[in-house]
Design a protein around this motif. Structure first.
Motif, PDB file in Angstrom:
ATOM      1  N   ASP A  62      -0.430  -4.353  11.848  1.00  0.00           N
ATOM      2  CA  ASP A  62       0.645  -3.705  12.608  1.00  0.00           C
ATOM      3  C   ASP A  62       0.113  -2.658  13.589  1.00  0.00           C
ATOM      4  O   ASP A  62       0.888  -2.100  14.371  1.00  0.00           O
TER       5      ASP A  62
ATOM      6  N   HIS B   6       0.788  -1.242   0.000  1.00  0.00           N
ATOM      7  CA  HIS B   6       0.000   0.000   0.000  1.00  0.00           C
ATOM      8  C   HIS B   6       0.818   1.290   0.000  1.00  0.00           C
ATOM      9  O   HIS B   6       0.228   2.362  -0.184  1.00  0.00           O
TER      10      HIS B   6
ATOM     11  N   ASP C 105      -4.262  -1.096   7.853  1.00  0.00           N
ATOM     12  CA  ASP C 105      -2.859  -1.078   8.257  1.00  0.00           C
ATOM     13  C   ASP C 105      -2.614   0.136   9.153  1.00  0.00           C
ATOM     14  O   ASP C 105      -3.254   1.182   9.005  1.00  0.00           O
ATOM     15  N   ALA C 106      -1.650   0.001  10.062  1.00  0.00           N
ATOM     16  CA  ALA C 106      -1.364   1.081  11.013  1.00  0.00           C
ATOM     17  C   ALA C 106      -0.870   2.350  10.328  1.00  0.00           C
ATOM     18  O   ALA C 106      -0.970   3.433  10.902  1.00  0.00           O
ATOM     19  N   HIS C 107      -0.333   2.203   9.121  1.00  0.00           N
ATOM     20  CA  HIS C 107       0.219   3.349   8.394  1.00  0.00           C
ATOM     21  C   HIS C 107      -0.711   3.765   7.264  1.00  0.00           C
ATOM     22  O   HIS C 107      -1.416   2.931   6.695  1.00  0.00           O
TER      23      HIS C 107
ATOM     24  N   TYR D 215       4.067  -7.050  12.168  1.00  0.00           N
ATOM     25  CA  TYR D 215       5.490  -7.384  12.349  1.00  0.00           C
ATOM     26  C   TYR D 215       5.801  -8.043  13.674  1.00  0.00           C
ATOM     27  O   TYR D 215       6.969  -8.309  13.953  1.00  0.00           O
TER      28      TYR D 215
HETATM   29 ZN    ZN Z   1       2.021  -0.578   8.133  1.00  0.00          ZN
END
Ligand code: ZN
Ligand code: SP5
Length: 360
Positions: free
Chosen positions: A298, A171, A208-210, A337
């Motif tokens: 994550d 992504h 996703d965390a980002h 992770y």
């Molecule tokens: Zn991420």
């Protein structure tokens, strides 16, 4: 199909990509996007009884539906050019890594000159120094793209939900850039394949965390694919730093079809799930006919790459909210992770989704 599972597309070709760590603040560190991730996910899927199928191969023209051809060509040839120039013979130069970047303010007013040196060409398409290229990186990234494309095709053939176990993730890869451990945008490829298969409007929801700056880039001008993301606030100091703010809402015909929900570091389940609900509401308003979920885990408490602190139950509740949309759904693996928890988080999320679908 048992009500608690659905097909998973996975390939051992992910093992061809060993990034060999990352260069962060000028230092080569081990990195967290490691080969073991793909195998741990497979083991968790197998023990939970998911049917695991291999992807079918797709031509490079499929990749060029969302990526500039020149970047795909670069990724395919970067390592061999690097090796042919002799870099790997020097200590620490076993992976393609940039040292200079053609920032727009430095080069925009003149014709673009492709540098002769592979070390300089390494900065043309990547956003950062953490996304190294090794001998098998392109083959693995193309195989991950095949997983996402195959999952979209299985949906088109009637499967209600399919999981694509993509590694490397995707992504942070845009139309003509790559970075953040991503090379080809698997989720965008799945969304585009669903569009090309006749679904008029698609929603991508990114857990996703980002922030998925690559997916946002690919669909930013388009009204047909909604991009919605919940992620750690880049304004609080987190990757990808330069985008992911709430005021990025799309451009031109795409205005209103980009929905960023940054959340505070350490926020935990409550605010994160409220944002997930917002994104689900946006997908419903968009009248999406299919859903792509960028499933990064994550955000989980204990993950070394994010401070969000989401619980396993939080991921299950997010999956239930997504299932409430009642749409054909492709899950695409992104980050995650914490190797001790990765498999359980992924499988727990997928099972929670399947349990809602199975009760309908
Ligand atoms: Zn991420
Ligand atoms: C797919 C995905 O989740 N990519 C996220 C990549 C985030 N990388 C940001 C930079 C990493 C710095 N990590 C160093 C940790 C040292 N304590």
């Amino acid at each position: 199909m048992p009500s608690s599972t659905f097909p998973a597309v996975w390939t051992e070709q992910h093992r061809l990509h060993d990034p060999g760590g990352e260069v962060w603040v000028g230092v080569r560190i081990p990195g967290t996007e490691v080969v073991a991730r793909g195998d741990l996910i497979r083991a968790a899927l197998a023990s939970a009884g998911f049917e695991i199928v291999p992807p079918t191969a797709h031509p490079a023209s499929s990749l060029e539906r969302v990526h500039e051809q020149a970047m795909v060509d670069y990724l395919r040839t970067a390592y061999e050019d690097w090796a042919a120039a002799g870099y790997p013979e020097e200590p620490g130069q076993d992976r393609v890594c940039p040292y200079i970047f053609p920032l727009p303010q430095a080069v925009a007013d003149r014709p673009f000159r492709l540098p002769a040196a592979p070390s300089a060409r390494a900065g043309v398409y990547t956003t950062d120094t953490t996304t190294l290229i090794g001998p098998g990186t392109y083959a693995a990234a193309a195989a991950a793209a095949d997983c996402a494309l195959t999952a979209a095709e299985m949906l088109r053939a009637g499967a209600p939900a399919v999981y694509a176990a993509c590694r490397p993730p995707g992504h942070h890869a845009g139309r003509s850039f790559f970075g953040g451990s991503c090379y080809l945008n698997n989720a965008a490829l799945a969304a585009q394949a669903l569009r090309d298969g006749g679904t008029d409007r698609v929603a991508v929801i990114d857990l996703d965390a980002h922030h998925g700056n690559g997916t946002q880039d690919i669909f930013y001008d388009r009204a047909d694919v909604l991009y919605g993301s919940v992620h750690v606030d880049p304004g609080a100091g987190w990757f990808p730093h330069f985008c992911g703010y709430a005021d990025e809402t799309g451009r031109g015909p795409g205005e209103g079809a980009n929905c960023n929900r940054p959340v505070t570091p350490g926020c935990g389940d409550g605010p994160w799930l409220a944002a997930v609900d917002d994104l689900c509401a946006a997908a419903a308003t968009h009248r999406a006919g299919a859903l792509v979920v960028s499933l990064g885990v994550d955000g989980a408490a204990g993950d070394p790459e994010s401070p969000l602190g989401i619980s396993p139950d939080g991921f299950r509740r997010a999956a239930e909210a997504l299932a409430g949309l009642d749409l054909p759904t492709v899950f695409v693996q992104e980050g995650g992770y914490d190797l001790d928890r990765l498999g359980g988080l992924v499988v727990g999320t997928l099972q929670a989704f399947a349990a809602v679908g199975g009760s309908r």
